[in-house]
Design an enzyme around this catalytic site. Structure first.
Site, PDB file in Angstrom:
ATOM      1  N   CYS A 141     -26.219  11.722 105.919  1.00 21.35           N
ATOM      2  CA  CYS A 141     -27.154  11.876 104.803  1.00 21.35           C
ATOM      3  C   CYS A 141     -26.620  11.288 103.503  1.00 21.35           C
ATOM      4  O   CYS A 141     -27.375  11.146 102.535  1.00 21.35           O
ATOM      5  CB  CYS A 141     -27.496  13.351 104.612  1.00 21.35           C
ATOM      6  SG  CYS A 141     -28.583  13.996 105.914  1.00 21.35           S
TER       7      CYS A 141
ATOM      8  N   TYR B  77     -43.832  18.434  96.198  1.00 20.09           N
ATOM      9  CA  TYR B  77     -42.715  19.251  95.738  1.00 20.09           C
ATOM     10  C   TYR B  77     -41.423  18.934  96.487  1.00 20.09           C
ATOM     11  O   TYR B  77     -40.479  19.719  96.471  1.00 20.09           O
ATOM     12  CB  TYR B  77     -43.057  20.743  95.870  1.00 20.09           C
ATOM     13  CG  TYR B  77     -44.239  21.153  95.027  1.00 20.09           C
ATOM     14  CD1 TYR B  77     -44.186  21.036  93.643  1.00 20.09           C
ATOM     15  CD2 TYR B  77     -45.403  21.630  95.605  1.00 20.09           C
ATOM     16  CE1 TYR B  77     -45.270  21.398  92.859  1.00 20.09           C
ATOM     17  CE2 TYR B  77     -46.494  21.993  94.827  1.00 20.09           C
ATOM     18  CZ  TYR B  77     -46.417  21.877  93.458  1.00 20.09           C
ATOM     19  OH  TYR B  77     -47.490  22.233  92.683  1.00 20.09           O
TER      20      TYR B  77
END
Length: 349
Positions: free
Chosen positions: A17, A48
């Protein structure tokens, strides 16, 4: 070439990541894209920055849809497959759902890596998908210069039991299920300063699925107001997103944040990724970390791969939730509290 002779992390520039596009860059790009109006059945979309999309089918069933892939973060092919699968599946658990199907996303340099490597990657992923009770139903592959693997995952959830990052409530306690530090530890592997055997606690954690729903009673599940998983934008980034989506401020007891044994050693030795810097740039205007020393400032921005869930829990139930989760998530800890919105999204104490 025999697969055991190849260190996968040495075949890529960035791993796991930590290879994510910087959040500020991604947001700038997305702001220029015209998206169609959301369908009335779409309960959760990208507004969001939540972990997955939720599409309501009927009053009892909603689809959870997510996708995640990355380059190798470890050297062992099967372990890479396990971690990539656990990381992708985690988004479904972060929404309160259960994974049901997964499809593979594979880019593979056929000219330079043995087919045996990808067999091991896929086997690791298949084993982890089965552990989650889901089905590996296919996928898509391309011949590419760099190995990349991940999953598109579909899950199911009751529409009345969806978790999002937008419902944390003042007074809630914050529970984190896994330790922090995978970014700096795996940077140590890539720099060949550490071997996988040196960080087995972190490797086992990354390969562990975030199936908290299997360890909590219905009453305790109902006590969770909001959730998100901690991945590439670091604890600071994902905590900030939860605070912003919920219009609250999080107060973090930084000393309670669980971390892996060698995390501070690696941070002291500057085993860092570009994401440490970009995560700090993303969050610094919106958080208060003035009380933290240099190592903790690095730790909160450390890009996690297959990190834990951050749960916003009714205070009366937080100790019961913690006790139940520690059966499987031994580092789990209460790391903070939720307060009415103040100037900053997150305050680190």
């Amino acid at each position: 070439m025999h697969p055991e002779k190849i260190a996968l992390t040495q075949t890529v520039q960035k791993g796991g990541c930590a290879a994510k596009v910087a959040a500020t860059t991604l947001h700038r790009i997305l702001q220029q894209v015209r998206f169609p109006a959301a369908h009335s059945a779409l309960m959760v979309d990208g507004r969001y920055f939540d972990d997955a999309a939720i599409y309501k089918i009927n009053e009892q069933t909603a689809l959870v849809q997510t996708l995640d892939f990355f380059t190798p973060i470890v050297d062992t092919p099967r372990l890479f497959g396990e971690i990539a699968a656990a990381n992708a599946i985690s988004d479904v658990y972060a929404m309160g759902g259960r994974p049901v199907t997964a499809m593979g996303i594979l880019a593979f340099p056929l000219a330079t890596l043995s087919e045996h490597i990808i067999v091991d990657v896929l086997q690791g992923a298949s084993d982890k998908i089965a552990e989650a009770g889901a089905n590996f139903v296919g996928g898509h592959s391309i011949d590419d210069d760099t190995l990349k693997f991940g999953l598109s995952v579909t899950g199911l959830v009751n529409p009345q039991q969806v978790w999002t990052n937008a419902n944390a409530q003042s007074g809630d306690h914050l529970v984190l299920t896994k330790a922090l530090g995978t970014g700096t530890l795996t940077a140590g592997i890539k720099r060949q300063q550490l071997q996988e055997k040196d960080i087995m606690d972190a490797l086992e954690s990354m390969a562990a699925i975030n199936n908290v729903i299997d360890y909590l009673s219905p009453d305790l599940l109902a006590a969770i107001h909001a959730a998100t998983d901690i991945t590439g934008f670091g604890f600071s980034g994902h905590a900030m997103q939860l605070a912003n989506a919920s219009n609250v401020t999080l107060s973090i007891a930084t000393g309670n944040l669980p971390r892996f044994d060698k995390a501070f050693y690696c941070l002291k030795n500057s085993f860092l990724t570009k994401a440490h810097r970009t995560n700090a740039e993303y969050t610094t205007p919106h958080i208060d970390d003035a009380k933290l020393d240099a190592l903790y400032k690095l730790l909160i921005h450390d890009p996690q791969t297959s990190g834990g869930l951050l749960l916003s829990v009714v205070p009366e139930a937080s100790q019961l939730v913690l006790q139940a989760l520690r059966t499987y998530f031994k580092p789990a800890a209460i790391v903070g509290t939720v307060h009415p919105r103040q100037d900053k999204a997150v305050q680190f104490e």
